[in-house]
Structures are given as C-alpha cells and as structure tokens.
Design an enzyme around this catalytic site. Sequence first.
Site, PDB file in Angstrom:
ATOM      1  N   TRP A 107     -34.887  20.203  -2.522  1.00 24.84           N
ATOM      2  CA  TRP A 107     -34.772  19.263  -1.213  1.00 24.84           C
ATOM      3  C   TRP A 107     -35.247  20.136  -0.187  1.00 24.84           C
ATOM      4  O   TRP A 107     -35.960  19.638   0.921  1.00 24.84           O
ATOM      5  CB  TRP A 107     -33.394  19.007  -1.109  1.00 24.84           C
ATOM      6  N   ASP A 178     -29.417  20.607   6.284  1.00 24.74           N
ATOM      7  CA  ASP A 178     -29.358  19.463   5.469  1.00 24.74           C
ATOM      8  C   ASP A 178     -28.089  19.342   4.524  1.00 24.74           C
ATOM      9  O   ASP A 178     -28.144  19.808   3.498  1.00 24.74           O
ATOM     10  CB  ASP A 178     -30.556  19.108   4.712  1.00 24.74           C
ATOM     11  N   LYS A 202     -23.885  10.145  -0.576  1.00 21.44           N
ATOM     12  CA  LYS A 202     -23.049  11.193  -1.415  1.00 21.44           C
ATOM     13  C   LYS A 202     -21.791  11.255  -1.282  1.00 21.44           C
ATOM     14  O   LYS A 202     -20.998  10.908  -1.898  1.00 21.44           O
ATOM     15  CB  LYS A 202     -23.853  12.627  -1.405  1.00 21.44           C
TER      16      LYS A 202
HETATM   17  C1  PLP Z   1     -30.067  13.169  -1.535  1.00 22.36           C
HETATM   18  C2  PLP Z   1     -30.721  14.424  -0.664  1.00 22.36           C
HETATM   19  C3  PLP Z   1     -31.733  14.085   0.163  1.00 22.36           C
HETATM   20  C4  PLP Z   1     -32.529  12.733   0.324  1.00 22.36           C
HETATM   21  O1  PLP Z   1     -31.703  11.897   0.753  1.00 22.36           O
HETATM   22  P1  PLP Z   1     -32.356  10.377   1.088  1.00 22.36           P
HETATM   23  O2  PLP Z   1     -31.049   9.871   2.008  1.00 22.36           O
HETATM   24  O3  PLP Z   1     -32.549   9.628  -0.222  1.00 22.36           O
HETATM   25  O4  PLP Z   1     -33.415  10.579   2.131  1.00 22.36           O
HETATM   26  C5  PLP Z   1     -32.195  15.056   0.900  1.00 22.36           C
HETATM   27  N1  PLP Z   1     -31.380  16.356   0.944  1.00 22.36           N
HETATM   28  C6  PLP Z   1     -30.342  16.727   0.217  1.00 22.36           C
HETATM   29  C7  PLP Z   1     -29.525  18.011   0.010  1.00 22.36           C
HETATM   30  C8  PLP Z   1     -30.006  15.239  -0.725  1.00 22.36           C
HETATM   31  O5  PLP Z   1     -28.896  15.727  -1.470  1.00 22.36           O
END
Ligand code: PLP
Length: 366
Positions: A107, A178, A202
Amino acid sequence: MSRVFNFSAGPAALPQEVLEQARDEMLDWHGAGMSVMEMSHRGKEFMSIAEKAEADLREIMAIPDDYKVLFLQGGASSQFAMVPMNLLGGAVGDLSGRADYYRTGSWSKKAIAEAKRFGNVNVVADTESDGKFTTVPAEGSVNFDSDAAYVHYTPNETIEGVEFPYVPDTGDVPLVADMSSTILSRPIDVSKFGIIYAGAQKNIGPAGLTVVIVREDLIGRTMDGTPAMFDYQTHAKAGSMYNTPPTYAWYLAGLVFDWIKRKGGLGAMAEVNQRKAGKLYAAIDASGFYHNPVDPGCRSWMNVPFTLADPALDATFLAEAKEAGLVTLKGHRSVGGMRASIYNAMPEEGVDALIAFMADFEQRHG
Ligand SMILES: *Cc1c(COP(=O)(O)O)cnc(C)c1O
C-alpha cells in the site's frame, strides 16, 4: 441462518449486533417512515445521524478540537492523490513540492506512485528485501527532509501483515498516516498526526466511505488546479455535504462507533485484539507446519499471513476451512499462502475456531 467466521481483509466482517440493528431499522428509521438510504442528506433525521457518528468517533479516538473529521468517498486510494494535492503547494503539474515517504509494503508503494504525479517524492526508508516486505525501519533510524511538506507512512501494511510498533517522530513536519487497516484497533494519540485517513471497509463500516481526520492548519494549502472535490477545504466548509455523501455507509459507521463505545472503547478493543493476534501467532510459531515470515517485533494485530509447509495443500486447506465455517482465508496473490484478517468485528471465538481447525488440519495432513 448460520453465519460464518469471515477472515476477509476488506470489505470485512461487521459486528453482528450492528447488522441486526441496521436490519431492525431498515424499513423505518426511528419513526421516520423510511430507511436511512432514502433520506435527504440535508434533512434533520440524517443530520442527527451524521452528527452523532462524528461526535462518537471524536469521543472514542479523543480527537482534539483543532482537527476536522471528513466523511468522504473514493477510498484510501483517492487519498493517495488528495494528500499531495492538499499539502504540497504550488500548482498541479509543477512537481516542485517535496514529501518524504516510507516504503514498507504494497500500500505504501501505491501511495508513492500516486504522489509522484504531484511532487518530488523522497523515499526515506525502503524495507523491501528479495521482493518481500517483512519488517519496518528501527525507530529513530530515518532521516527526514526538513523542507518536506509532510512525511507519509502506512502504520499497518494490510497485504504483508507488517505493522509499525511505534509512531515515527517527524518533529515539525506533519505526519500523514494511511490507517485503513488499523484505525480503531487501539487507542492512538491523534495529536501526533497531521492527517489520518482510512477506507471504511476494514475496521469502520461498509465500503464507500473514507474517513479523513485532518489538522485544521493543513487545510487551505491546496495546489492551484486542484478540483473542488479533491480539496479538503471544500468538504471541511460544507460539513462533508458539499455533494451527496455516502449516507448509508456513514450511518453504519455510526452504528459501529456506538458499538465500540458500548464494548468499552478503544482500550477494550486493543486488549481483545492483542490477545486474538497473540494466540494466533503463538499457534503458528509453535507448529512446524505453519509459518509467518514477519519480524516478530512488527507483526500486525489485524492481518496475519501464514504459509503451509506444502503449498500443494493450500487448496485443501481452504476447502476444509470453508466446510468448518471459516472463510476468505486465501492470502493476497502477491504473498501467497493464507491471510487471516482479524479486525475488531472478528470475535475471539472465531480466532479460537481457526486455531483449532489449523491444529486438526496439521494432524491430518502434516
Ligand atoms: C485497503 C487499503 C487501501 C485501499 O483502500 P480503498 O478504499 O480500496 O482505496 C489502502 N491502504 C491500506 C493500508 C489498505 O488496507
């Protein structure tokens, strides 16, 4: 009806109590005579839902007053672009702004690739080794650019199951995180961050909602040429109602925040999460059949990848697990093997059931 234990990395399991409440309120929300999905986002019913969700999130995360909470769309992936567009200054296309990025997994790699469209990206730490990410840099080992507009990192790399056991100290340079797969898993000190963002699917609620927590002084520095929808100021000024927000996802997130409060808050979440992860790693480490490749000092509480001694057994493992009511255990295609995502909504009994299944499978096939 029988519900499975769903180990999906995202969209992930939601607390059953939350789904039951949503079901009970589906056709007629609190006497409104309609479902939340059918309400005007500007009406007083939805405004009360939206305000309560924000107030509850502020309470459980202890978000200081000088931070805005934005309820947006576009996923964490849109934040990969919005962060540089809002913080680097200059104009879209001039690439003059500078930012520091940690490169610790799949990511953060994506965040870096996107930021390069907007500025000068300095990778301050890269933990890739033999094509794999299994650790994070030691605390205090990274040198930051004092002229950087911000430092970006990914506290929990969802795909590799690698987590920072500390929050980097970036001094006066704003820290951007993030937190898609770790937000709400434990208490954090929000004041250490300039921006926290997370896709909801999540640990917050259903897909379609993205939560951004941004310190007020970082709003209004947007690059010339930034579209209104990509400018935090647009959303901050409008209370996240500049355009139609993802109303139903916002409502469900609010039910999850309320559920966390009832369960005792983030301290209580952390206790259960640490115990769940601890027993699963202990079971993996104690066996000669399962293996987790991650440095024990930075193993994720939320995403636990593991391999079987013989990859030829992977398909059998998945099929038998499914029979046992344990689903979505297949690892990400880039890592292989299995991955058990055990966010807040995964009950401890689900982890216990997985551990028991794994022991039984090893006995029969190991
Ligand atoms: C799932 C995830 C993403 C992507 O998220 P989207 O909402 O599908 O854009 C980005 N960063 C991390 C750490 C993730 O777990």
